[in-house]
Design an enzyme around this catalytic site. Sequence first.
Site, PDB file in Angstrom:
ATOM      1  N   HIS A  68       0.847  -1.186   0.000  1.00 44.71           N
ATOM      2  CA  HIS A  68       0.000   0.000   0.000  1.00 44.71           C
ATOM      3  C   HIS A  68       0.886   1.240   0.000  1.00 44.71           C
ATOM      4  O   HIS A  68       2.008   1.228   0.507  1.00 44.71           O
ATOM      5  CB  HIS A  68      -0.930  -0.002   1.203  1.00 44.71           C
ATOM      6  CG  HIS A  68      -2.171  -0.807   0.999  1.00 44.71           C
ATOM      7  ND1 HIS A  68      -3.417  -0.397   1.418  1.00 44.71           N
ATOM      8  CD2 HIS A  68      -2.361  -2.004   0.381  1.00 44.71           C
ATOM      9  CE1 HIS A  68      -4.319  -1.305   1.089  1.00 44.71           C
ATOM     10  NE2 HIS A  68      -3.701  -2.295   0.461  1.00 44.71           N
ATOM     11  N   GLU A  70       0.987   4.087   1.598  1.00 41.55           N
ATOM     12  CA  GLU A  70       1.477   4.636   2.860  1.00 41.55           C
ATOM     13  C   GLU A  70       2.651   3.828   3.401  1.00 41.55           C
ATOM     14  O   GLU A  70       3.614   4.393   3.938  1.00 41.55           O
ATOM     15  CB  GLU A  70       0.348   4.654   3.906  1.00 41.55           C
ATOM     16  CG  GLU A  70      -0.844   5.506   3.514  1.00 41.55           C
ATOM     17  CD  GLU A  70      -1.946   4.698   2.839  1.00 41.55           C
ATOM     18  OE1 GLU A  70      -3.123   4.954   3.123  1.00 41.55           O
ATOM     19  OE2 GLU A  70      -1.611   3.820   2.007  1.00 41.55           O
ATOM     20  N   ARG A  75       8.689   3.271   4.046  1.00 48.54           N
ATOM     21  CA  ARG A  75       9.957   2.586   3.813  1.00 48.54           C
ATOM     22  C   ARG A  75      10.950   3.516   3.111  1.00 48.54           C
ATOM     23  O   ARG A  75      12.139   3.539   3.436  1.00 48.54           O
ATOM     24  CB  ARG A  75       9.729   1.327   2.977  1.00 48.54           C
ATOM     25  CG  ARG A  75       8.919   0.250   3.692  1.00 48.54           C
ATOM     26  CD  ARG A  75       8.583  -0.906   2.763  1.00 48.54           C
ATOM     27  NE  ARG A  75       9.766  -1.672   2.425  1.00 48.54           N
ATOM     28  CZ  ARG A  75      10.197  -2.733   3.090  1.00 48.54           C
ATOM     29  NH1 ARG A  75       9.525  -3.163   4.153  1.00 48.54           N
ATOM     30  NH2 ARG A  75      11.276  -3.387   2.715  1.00 48.54           N
ATOM     31  N   CYS A 189      -3.923   0.255   6.911  1.00 46.07           N
ATOM     32  CA  CYS A 189      -3.044   1.422   7.052  1.00 46.07           C
ATOM     33  C   CYS A 189      -3.448   2.286   8.242  1.00 46.07           C
ATOM     34  O   CYS A 189      -2.588   2.902   8.881  1.00 46.07           O
ATOM     35  CB  CYS A 189      -3.059   2.236   5.764  1.00 46.07           C
ATOM     36  SG  CYS A 189      -2.174   1.449   4.393  1.00 46.07           S
TER      37      CYS A 189
END
Length: 290
Positions: A68, A70, A75, A189
């Site tokens: 996803h 977000e 990362r 998320c």
Amino acid sequence: MCDDDVICILSTYLRLPYQPPPGQYTVVASFYLLSTSIRPKIISIATGTKCLPISRYPSKGEALHDSHAEVLARRGAIRWFLLEVLRCSLEDSGRYESPWIEQRLNGRFKLKEGVQVCLYISTPPCGDASMRILALGQDEEMASLKNSSVFAPLGENVASRGRDNYGRLGVLRTKPGRADSPPTMCMACSDKIALWNVLGFQGALATRFIEPLYLSSIVIGEVPLGVQDIVKEDCDRALWRRLGSVEGDYRSIKDHSSTPYSSWQIGLLDTGFMSPQLCLLVNPSSTRVP
């Protein structure tokens, strides 16, 4: 200020070589830095709406489970901070001084005074923060089916499956939302952002080099004016307010004095959780990502 930041983020996205095929849409998320003494800086940008089903998990853990937007943007932000630490630490870096981070006496780095980390998401995050806005977009028959009483009560420490039961608010949910999709172990998320507001988003590895990093603001796009109050209430609950029931004292991992706040930011819970400023964008067309 939110509009200027989003225009810059979307302009950066549109310059990327890949675009979705005609008629398809994606979600964009971006981490960016604000400072009282330097121009804003985008440190990561990502798109994505997919996650890996349990049946496809590799035995050696070499695949990314959650793609996803977000999660991918986080990362990228962690990578940027680690590289910034490296740039500050290399002996042959000369006199490089980061305008964003500085080293403390304990050897770890932290954000400089006046620097804020912000998150932009082109639509409300999946999970608890988007249940009611999704229900409003469904036809009455489907909404009634998804919000019916056929779902058994959740047991202790059990997550709800995807979008089952729109009216069940404040609970953990797994991805993906569609009931006909194979199950995953990825949390929504909304749940992950709530976790970042407790422990920081830097992760275990970066914590060895950087003090916990917290979001100062979250900007959410594609929120029509008529439902902004609903979305703000849901995001407040999903992203930080429900954390008040979590036991434990997390103040020791966070230096509150280094976190700047706006005059209308909600503030901190007594337990020490971070409640980011929430900015909702009115015009959906300004954040629609083709």
